[in-house]
Write a protein that holds these residues in place. Structure first.
Motif, mmCIF file in Angstrom:
data_model
loop_
_atom_site.group_PDB
_atom_site.id
_atom_site.type_symbol
_atom_site.label_atom_id
_atom_site.label_comp_id
_atom_site.label_asym_id
_atom_site.label_seq_id
_atom_site.Cartn_x
_atom_site.Cartn_y
_atom_site.Cartn_z
ATOM 1 N N UNK A 73 -2.075 24.373 28.967
ATOM 2 C CA UNK A 73 -2.841 24.595 27.729
ATOM 3 C C UNK A 73 -3.198 23.264 27.068
ATOM 4 N N UNK A 74 -2.281 22.315 27.111
ATOM 5 C CA UNK A 74 -2.536 20.972 26.580
ATOM 6 C C UNK A 74 -3.698 20.343 27.334
ATOM 7 N N UNK A 75 -3.693 20.470 28.654
ATOM 8 C CA UNK A 75 -4.767 19.909 29.486
ATOM 9 C C UNK A 75 -6.101 20.586 29.163
ATOM 10 N N UNK A 76 -6.067 21.907 29.050
ATOM 11 C CA UNK A 76 -7.307 22.660 28.803
ATOM 12 C C UNK A 76 -7.889 22.379 27.421
ATOM 13 N N UNK A 77 -7.065 21.880 26.503
ATOM 14 C CA UNK A 77 -7.584 21.515 25.178
ATOM 15 C C UNK A 77 -8.498 20.302 25.253
ATOM 16 N N UNK A 78 -8.470 19.608 26.398
ATOM 17 C CA UNK A 78 -9.266 18.397 26.646
ATOM 18 C C UNK A 78 -8.962 17.289 25.648
ATOM 19 N N UNK A 79 -7.697 17.206 25.256
ATOM 20 C CA UNK A 79 -7.272 16.117 24.380
ATOM 21 C C UNK A 79 -6.682 14.940 25.155
ATOM 22 N N UNK A 80 -6.217 15.200 26.356
ATOM 23 C CA UNK A 80 -5.563 14.117 27.110
ATOM 24 C C UNK A 80 -6.624 13.167 27.644
ATOM 25 N N UNK A 81 -6.587 11.955 27.169
ATOM 26 C CA UNK A 81 -7.571 10.959 27.599
ATOM 27 C C UNK A 81 -7.075 10.169 28.803
ATOM 28 N N UNK A 115 -9.643 13.265 32.818
ATOM 29 C CA UNK A 115 -8.411 12.553 32.472
ATOM 30 C C UNK A 115 -8.341 11.300 33.337
ATOM 31 N N UNK A 116 -8.082 10.180 32.715
ATOM 32 C CA UNK A 116 -7.925 8.929 33.451
ATOM 33 C C UNK A 116 -6.455 8.740 33.822
ATOM 34 N N UNK A 117 -6.195 8.569 35.104
ATOM 35 C CA UNK A 117 -4.847 8.288 35.586
ATOM 36 C C UNK A 117 -4.770 6.831 36.010
ATOM 37 N N UNK A 118 -3.737 6.145 35.528
ATOM 38 C CA UNK A 118 -3.505 4.743 35.878
ATOM 39 C C UNK A 118 -2.103 4.611 36.443
ATOM 40 N N UNK A 119 -2.010 4.119 37.667
ATOM 41 C CA UNK A 119 -0.712 3.928 38.307
ATOM 42 C C UNK A 119 -0.335 2.451 38.209
ATOM 43 N N UNK A 156 -7.994 6.288 38.456
ATOM 44 C CA UNK A 156 -8.956 7.301 38.900
ATOM 45 C C UNK A 156 -9.259 8.241 37.744
ATOM 46 N N UNK A 157 -10.524 8.540 37.561
ATOM 47 C CA UNK A 157 -10.977 9.481 36.537
ATOM 48 C C UNK A 157 -11.123 10.850 37.202
ATOM 49 N N UNK A 158 -10.341 11.824 36.743
ATOM 50 C CA UNK A 158 -10.233 13.119 37.425
ATOM 51 C C UNK A 158 -10.732 14.232 36.514
ATOM 52 N N UNK A 159 -11.485 15.166 37.088
ATOM 53 C CA UNK A 159 -11.946 16.331 36.334
ATOM 54 C C UNK A 159 -10.761 17.194 35.909
ATOM 55 N N UNK A 160 -10.807 17.699 34.690
ATOM 56 C CA UNK A 160 -9.754 18.575 34.182
ATOM 57 C C UNK A 160 -9.557 19.777 35.109
ATOM 58 N N UNK A 161 -10.659 20.314 35.646
ATOM 59 C CA UNK A 161 -10.564 21.479 36.538
ATOM 60 C C UNK A 161 -9.722 21.171 37.768
ATOM 61 N N UNK A 162 -9.824 19.960 38.289
ATOM 62 C CA UNK A 162 -9.032 19.583 39.462
ATOM 63 C C UNK A 162 -7.548 19.499 39.120
ATOM 64 N N UNK A 163 -7.246 19.045 37.911
ATOM 65 C CA UNK A 163 -5.847 18.970 37.477
ATOM 66 C C UNK A 163 -5.280 20.386 37.315
ATOM 67 N N UNK A 164 -6.056 21.275 36.735
ATOM 68 C CA UNK A 164 -5.619 22.662 36.564
ATOM 69 C C UNK A 164 -5.335 23.300 37.927
ATOM 70 N N UNK A 167 -1.778 23.185 39.668
ATOM 71 C CA UNK A 167 -0.802 23.823 38.772
ATOM 72 C C UNK A 167 -0.583 23.024 37.485
ATOM 73 N N UNK A 168 -1.638 22.390 37.033
ATOM 74 C CA UNK A 168 -1.556 21.631 35.789
ATOM 75 C C UNK A 168 -0.633 20.435 35.873
ATOM 76 N N UNK A 169 -0.424 19.916 37.066
ATOM 77 C CA UNK A 169 0.464 18.767 37.221
ATOM 78 C C UNK A 169 -0.254 17.476 36.839
ATOM 79 N N UNK A 170 0.407 16.665 36.034
ATOM 80 C CA UNK A 170 -0.112 15.356 35.650
ATOM 81 C C UNK A 170 0.582 14.241 36.431
#
Length: 211
Positions: A73-81, A115-119, A156-164, A167-170
């Motif tokens: 739900x947090x991810x779907x709110x599109x608040x995670x930058x 969502x931008x992921x930085x490792x 990597x910049x990832x679409x929210x739909x792909x994260x969902x 299983x909503x894993x970040x």
């Protein structure tokens, strides 16, 4: 900016279920871990038009099964930058890997639905039993955050739909793997190896001819 206490087990979960301030935006976390109670408190406190936050969490925050519904739900709110993974041993008496979760109530247009992921797990200097970030490590992380593009092994910049779909894993390694290289990267390494091998062969021939 927040560094909440990690994984508190003794907290008033029952009161949070009927929170008078509406902080249970996406649900009530399990008794064994209050992390998403703190995160929802932060999110509820943000200005709806220009709110921003950055929180420091253990990386378990990104992937625990018991919090999947709240996290999704947090991810779907599109608040995670952005989600930034940090290296081990940055804290005394703990070898855990931590992460920074950056949120905005209103993202800029090009970051919406992503969502931008930085490792940055390897961007540390290790010294005995402790690690720390040097200025150039911090600058590299900042550059990756500000540019927001795909860079092998870093961001990597990832679409929210792909994260969902995951299983909503970040979990950062799902999206930015330090041990995966693109075909171009392997090609560059191979060409360099061939070039150096040819130079070595010529040098050895000269030495042998002179004997």
């Amino acid at each position: 900016m927040a560094n909440p206490p990690y994984s508190i087990k003794s907290w008033d979960r029952k009161s949070f279920e009927n929170d008078p301030y509406g902080r249970n935006i996406w649900g009530t976390p399990p008794q064994g871990c209050a992390d998403y109670a703190f995160e929802q408190h932060i999110q509820r406190s943000l200005n709806e038009q220009n709110g921003r936050s950055i929180s420091l969490w253990p990386q378990g925050f990104l992937d625990r099964n018991s919090e999947e519904d709240i996290r999704t739900s947090f991810i779907m709110s599109d608040r995670i930058e952005a989600v930034i993974g940090l290296g081990r041993n940055l804290f005394y008496n703990s070898g855990m890997e931590s992460c920074l979760v950056i949120s905005r109530t209103k993202k800029v247009e090009e970051r919406k639905g992503k969502i931008l992921f930085i490792n940055a797990s390897d961007l540390v200097k290790k010294e005995k039993t402790i690690s720390f970030l040097e200025d150039h490590h911090i600058q590299k992380i900042l550059d990756a955050y500000e540019k927001g593009n795909d860079r092998d092994g870093l961001s990597r910049l990832v679409d929210v739909e792909d994260v969902i779909t995951n299983r909503g894993s970040l979990n950062i390694n799902l999206y930015v793997n330090k041990y995966e290289k693109s075909d171009d990267a392997f090609s560059e390494i191979y060409d360099t190896w061939l070039h150096n091998s040819d130079r070595l062969k010529k040098t050895m021939n000269k030495l042998l001819t002179g004997i």
